[in-house]
Motif scaffolding. Structure first.
Motif, PDB file in Angstrom:
ATOM      1  N   VAL A 196       0.853  -1.180   0.000  1.00 40.02           N
ATOM      2  CA  VAL A 196       0.000   0.000   0.000  1.00 40.02           C
ATOM      3  C   VAL A 196       0.892   1.234   0.000  1.00 40.02           C
ATOM      4  CG1 VAL A 196      -1.793   1.251   1.247  1.00 40.02           C
ATOM      5  CG2 VAL A 196      -1.764  -1.245   1.278  1.00 40.02           C
ATOM      6  N   PRO A 197       0.671   2.184  -0.913  1.00 42.84           N
ATOM      7  CA  PRO A 197       1.501   3.392  -0.944  1.00 42.84           C
ATOM      8  C   PRO A 197       1.392   4.192   0.348  1.00 42.84           C
ATOM      9  CG  PRO A 197       0.240   3.153  -2.977  1.00 42.84           C
ATOM     10  CD  PRO A 197      -0.293   2.143  -2.016  1.00 42.84           C
ATOM     11  N   SER A 198       2.349   5.061   0.572  1.00 44.91           N
ATOM     12  CA  SER A 198       2.349   5.893   1.772  1.00 44.91           C
ATOM     13  C   SER A 198       1.251   6.952   1.684  1.00 44.91           C
ATOM     14  CB  SER A 198       3.697   6.592   1.930  1.00 44.91           C
ATOM     15  OG  SER A 198       3.628   7.571   2.948  1.00 44.91           O
ATOM     16  N   PRO A 199       0.472   7.136   2.754  1.00 46.17           N
ATOM     17  CA  PRO A 199      -0.535   8.198   2.745  1.00 46.17           C
ATOM     18  C   PRO A 199       0.070   9.594   2.823  1.00 46.17           C
ATOM     19  CG  PRO A 199      -0.469   7.117   4.889  1.00 46.17           C
ATOM     20  CD  PRO A 199       0.434   6.328   3.984  1.00 46.17           C
ATOM     21  N   ILE A 200       1.373   9.679   3.072  1.00 46.01           N
ATOM     22  CA  ILE A 200       2.042  10.979   3.061  1.00 46.01           C
ATOM     23  C   ILE A 200       2.221  11.464   1.626  1.00 46.01           C
ATOM     24  CG2 ILE A 200       4.161  12.214   3.673  1.00 46.01           C
ATOM     25  CD1 ILE A 200       4.506  10.310   5.991  1.00 46.01           C
ATOM     26  N   ASN A 201       2.463  10.535   0.717  1.00 46.88           N
ATOM     27  CA  ASN A 201       2.648  10.878  -0.693  1.00 46.88           C
ATOM     28  C   ASN A 201       1.840   9.914  -1.551  1.00 46.88           C
ATOM     29  OD1 ASN A 201       3.664  12.100  -3.014  1.00 46.88           O
ATOM     30  ND2 ASN A 201       5.477  10.771  -3.055  1.00 46.88           N
ATOM     31  N   PRO A 202       0.504  10.046  -1.542  1.00 45.42           N
ATOM     32  CA  PRO A 202      -0.333   9.108  -2.301  1.00 45.42           C
ATOM     33  C   PRO A 202      -0.118   9.244  -3.800  1.00 45.42           C
ATOM     34  CG  PRO A 202      -1.650  10.924  -1.458  1.00 45.42           C
ATOM     35  CD  PRO A 202      -0.296  11.064  -0.835  1.00 45.42           C
ATOM     36  N   PRO A 203      -0.336   8.178  -4.545  1.00 47.05           N
ATOM     37  CA  PRO A 203      -0.126   8.224  -5.999  1.00 47.05           C
ATOM     38  C   PRO A 203      -1.070   9.211  -6.676  1.00 47.05           C
ATOM     39  CG  PRO A 203      -0.383   5.957  -5.225  1.00 47.05           C
ATOM     40  CD  PRO A 203      -0.771   6.840  -4.092  1.00 47.05           C
ATOM     41  N   SER A 204      -0.634   9.726  -7.811  1.00 49.01           N
ATOM     42  CA  SER A 204      -1.500  10.581  -8.615  1.00 49.01           C
ATOM     43  C   SER A 204      -2.563   9.728  -9.292  1.00 49.01           C
ATOM     44  CB  SER A 204      -0.676  11.316  -9.670  1.00 49.01           C
ATOM     45  OG  SER A 204      -0.035  10.371 -10.525  1.00 49.01           O
ATOM     46  N   GLY A 205      -3.593  10.377  -9.797  1.00 52.45           N
ATOM     47  CA  GLY A 205      -4.656   9.648 -10.476  1.00 52.45           C
ATOM     48  C   GLY A 205      -5.413   8.758  -9.511  1.00 52.45           C
ATOM     49  N   CYS A 206      -5.746   7.556  -9.956  1.00 50.50           N
ATOM     50  CA  CYS A 206      -6.402   6.579  -9.088  1.00 50.50           C
ATOM     51  C   CYS A 206      -5.380   6.044  -8.091  1.00 50.50           C
ATOM     52  CB  CYS A 206      -6.979   5.435  -9.917  1.00 50.50           C
ATOM     53  SG  CYS A 206      -7.648   4.084  -8.911  1.00 50.50           S
ATOM     54  N   ARG A 207      -5.693   6.098  -6.826  1.00 53.00           N
ATOM     55  CA  ARG A 207      -4.723   5.688  -5.802  1.00 53.00           C
ATOM     56  C   ARG A 207      -4.446   4.191  -5.815  1.00 53.00           C
ATOM     57  NH1 ARG A 207      -5.667   9.715  -0.613  1.00 53.00           N
ATOM     58  NH2 ARG A 207      -5.434  11.628  -1.856  1.00 53.00           N
ATOM     59  N   PHE A 208      -5.304   3.437  -6.470  1.00 55.96           N
ATOM     60  CA  PHE A 208      -5.120   1.992  -6.514  1.00 55.96           C
ATOM     61  C   PHE A 208      -4.322   1.554  -7.741  1.00 55.96           C
ATOM     62  CE2 PHE A 208      -6.926  -2.378  -7.328  1.00 55.96           C
ATOM     63  CZ  PHE A 208      -6.340  -2.987  -6.227  1.00 55.96           C
ATOM     64  N   HIS A 209      -3.994   2.466  -8.643  1.00 55.92           N
ATOM     65  CA  HIS A 209      -3.435   2.042  -9.932  1.00 55.92           C
ATOM     66  C   HIS A 209      -2.085   1.348  -9.796  1.00 55.92           C
ATOM     67  CE1 HIS A 209      -0.840   5.737 -10.027  1.00 55.92           C
ATOM     68  NE2 HIS A 209      -0.093   4.978 -10.814  1.00 55.92           N
ATOM     69  N   THR A 210      -1.323   1.629  -8.721  1.00 59.19           N
ATOM     70  CA  THR A 210      -0.007   1.004  -8.561  1.00 59.19           C
ATOM     71  C   THR A 210      -0.109  -0.489  -8.248  1.00 59.19           C
ATOM     72  OG1 THR A 210       0.031   1.624  -6.211  1.00 59.19           O
ATOM     73  CG2 THR A 210       1.031   3.159  -7.776  1.00 59.19           C
ATOM     74  N   ARG A 211      -1.285  -0.958  -7.848  1.00 60.24           N
ATOM     75  CA  ARG A 211      -1.465  -2.378  -7.507  1.00 60.24           C
ATOM     76  C   ARG A 211      -2.557  -3.036  -8.352  1.00 60.24           C
ATOM     77  NH1 ARG A 211      -2.702  -2.758  -1.391  1.00 60.24           N
ATOM     78  NH2 ARG A 211      -1.786  -4.837  -1.563  1.00 60.24           N
ATOM     79  N   CYS A 212      -3.190  -2.277  -9.216  1.00 55.99           N
ATOM     80  CA  CYS A 212      -4.346  -2.780  -9.968  1.00 55.99           C
ATOM     81  C   CYS A 212      -3.906  -3.622 -11.170  1.00 55.99           C
ATOM     82  CB  CYS A 212      -5.195  -1.615 -10.449  1.00 55.99           C
ATOM     83  SG  CYS A 212      -6.672  -2.112 -11.373  1.00 55.99           S
ATOM     84  N   PRO A 213      -4.437  -4.837 -11.313  1.00 56.26           N
ATOM     85  CA  PRO A 213      -4.062  -5.673 -12.461  1.00 56.26           C
ATOM     86  C   PRO A 213      -4.672  -5.194 -13.775  1.00 56.26           C
ATOM     87  CG  PRO A 213      -5.745  -6.775 -11.155  1.00 56.26           C
ATOM     88  CD  PRO A 213      -5.349  -5.554 -10.385  1.00 56.26           C
ATOM     89  N   TYR A 214      -5.624  -4.260 -13.723  1.00 60.96           N
ATOM     90  CA  TYR A 214      -6.292  -3.778 -14.934  1.00 60.96           C
ATOM     91  C   TYR A 214      -5.896  -2.350 -15.287  1.00 60.96           C
ATOM     92  CZ  TYR A 214      -9.299  -7.497 -13.116  1.00 60.96           C
ATOM     93  OH  TYR A 214      -9.772  -8.671 -12.600  1.00 60.96           O
ATOM     94  N   ALA A 215      -4.921  -1.755 -14.610  1.00 60.31           N
ATOM     95  CA  ALA A 215      -4.598  -0.341 -14.791  1.00 60.31           C
ATOM     96  C   ALA A 215      -4.097  -0.054 -16.202  1.00 60.31           C
ATOM     97  CB  ALA A 215      -3.539   0.082 -13.773  1.00 60.31           C
ATOM     98  N   PHE A 216      -4.478   1.111 -16.722  1.00 56.60           N
ATOM     99  CA  PHE A 216      -3.969   1.582 -18.011  1.00 56.60           C
ATOM    100  C   PHE A 216      -3.544   3.038 -17.843  1.00 56.60           C
ATOM    101  CE2 PHE A 216      -8.503   2.027 -17.847  1.00 56.60           C
ATOM    102  CZ  PHE A 216      -8.820   3.233 -18.459  1.00 56.60           C
ATOM    103  N   ALA A 217      -3.068   3.659 -18.904  1.00 57.90           N
ATOM    104  CA  ALA A 217      -2.381   4.957 -18.805  1.00 57.90           C
ATOM    105  C   ALA A 217      -3.218   6.016 -18.097  1.00 57.90           C
ATOM    106  CB  ALA A 217      -1.993   5.427 -20.201  1.00 57.90           C
ATOM    107  N   ARG A 218      -4.512   6.063 -18.370  1.00 61.23           N
ATOM    108  CA  ARG A 218      -5.377   7.088 -17.783  1.00 61.23           C
ATOM    109  C   ARG A 218      -5.421   6.994 -16.257  1.00 61.23           C
ATOM    110  NH1 ARG A 218     -11.900   7.400 -18.809  1.00 61.23           N
ATOM    111  NH2 ARG A 218     -12.307   9.324 -17.633  1.00 61.23           N
TER     112      ARG A 218
END
Length: 343
Positions: free
Chosen positions: A284-306
């Motif tokens: 799980v990413p750090s809540p201090i520096n959450p990912p841009s876009g969808c916060r789940f995209h770094t672990r999502c098996p279906y993630a795409f560029a958007r």
């Protein structure tokens, strides 16, 4: 300010854009160098007599959201309405009348009760603080509350350390009931209990809801428990709600990849039943520096560029079923690994 009378047309609790950030301080001067995004724009309603389950991994912000709603910690931003009246900006004294309607059952039954007070004094404390009962009427009210939660009258003279975890949680529930609240925030009330005792406490909460017309915000990480007690379920990830639906719809057709992964981890009672477990990659990413876009995209098996660039809006993909996922822009969309380009 006096608490308003309930209306069937107005939700008991309405939360809009709730935010709670904690400052990160460093150095001798304790300068603020960042923010922990514990809760970051949470919105939902709870109706009269309804239970909303709030689920997610440890650290996702669900307990913080419950405490912010109760104003046990001050929210950073957002609106909290009870019976249509805003309470988020109220001072401590102005909040006092509303605390009769908003109560809490804490996670740890071992630390949430004062060890220096008898069970009678623990249950009586809120009644005394609000001047509701005294003398013989107070004693009778306390005995009635103890009986409601399955405690015998001879237990009232004893102290918390003399009880098991399940019995202590019953004491906490009796204390929460004392002021006849409209909403009880249950902050993982059974996670510290044995499985057999969990079932007893969950059934007790259900019986009390039927008898008194209570509403619950039920915070938990165990989907099996949440399914048993909730009417609707909100799934939370890294400070945001990613899916909100009726429990039957959520379990039958999850619309968010994170919900799909959570449900795949629920054990089945049939040891021979085949089930495909979804193992999420990474941490799980750090809540201090959450990912841009969808916060789940770094672990999502279906993630795409958007997904890494644009934060998805919460959309209603089926009646009463809301999800924040770019794969669900169209109601007929389905998860397709082959169609998802790598980020």
């Amino acid at each position: 300010m006096n608490a308003a009378a309930p209306s069937s047309l107005v939700p008991l609790l309405s939360v809009r854009g709730l935010v709670k950030h904690f400052p990160v301080k460093k150095g001798l001067l304790q300068r603020t160098v960042g923010q922990v995004h514990a809760v970051d724009g949470v919105s939902f309603d709870i109706g009269h007599g309804e239970t909303l389950g709030l689920v997610g991994e440890s650290g996702c912000g669900k307990s913080t959201a419950g405490k912010a709603i109760l104003k046990l910690i001050e929210p950073t931003a957002g609106e909290i309405r009870v019976h249509g009246k805003r309470i988020d900006g109220l001072s401590r004294s102005a909040m006092r009348p509303w605390r009769r309607q908003l109560q809490v059952v804490f996670q740890d039954p071992y630390s949430s009760l004062n060890p220096r007070l008898s069970v009678r004094d623990i249950i009586a404390e809120p009644l005394v603080n609000y001047g509701i009962s005294a003398g013989g009427a107070l004693d009778q009210r306390v005995a009635d509350l103890a009986l409601k939660v399955g405690l015998r009258e001879d237990a009232l003279a004893r102290y918390p350390h003399e009880f098991s975890g399940g019995q202590r949680q019953r004491i906490g529930i009796a204390r929460a009931l004392a002021l006849q609240p409209s909403l009880i925030v249950c902050d993982e009330p059974v996670s510290a209990l044995d499985v057999s005792v969990q079932a007893q406490v969950i059934n007790l909460l259900g019986d009390l809801q039927q008898e008194f017309g209570l509403s619950y915000l039920f915070v938990a990480h165990d989907l099996a428990v949440v399914e048993h007690i909730s009417h609707r379920i909100a799934v939370m990830y890294l400070g945001k709600i990613v899916e909100l639906a009726d429990k039957a719809a959520l379990f039958a057709r999850p619309q968010h990849p994170y919900t799909e992964a959570l449900l795949s981890a629920v054990p089945l009672p049939d040891p021979e039943a085949a089930k495909k477990r979804i193992i999420l990659k990474g941490d799980v990413p750090s809540p201090i520096n959450p990912p841009s876009g969808c916060r789940f995209h770094t672990r999502c098996p279906y993630a795409f560029a958007r997904c890494s660039k644009e934060e998805p809006d919460m959309r209603e993909v089926f009646p009463g079923h809301h999800v924040a996922c770019h794969l669900r822009d169209a109601p007929t969309a389905t998860f397709t690994r082959a169609a998802a380009a790598p980020v």
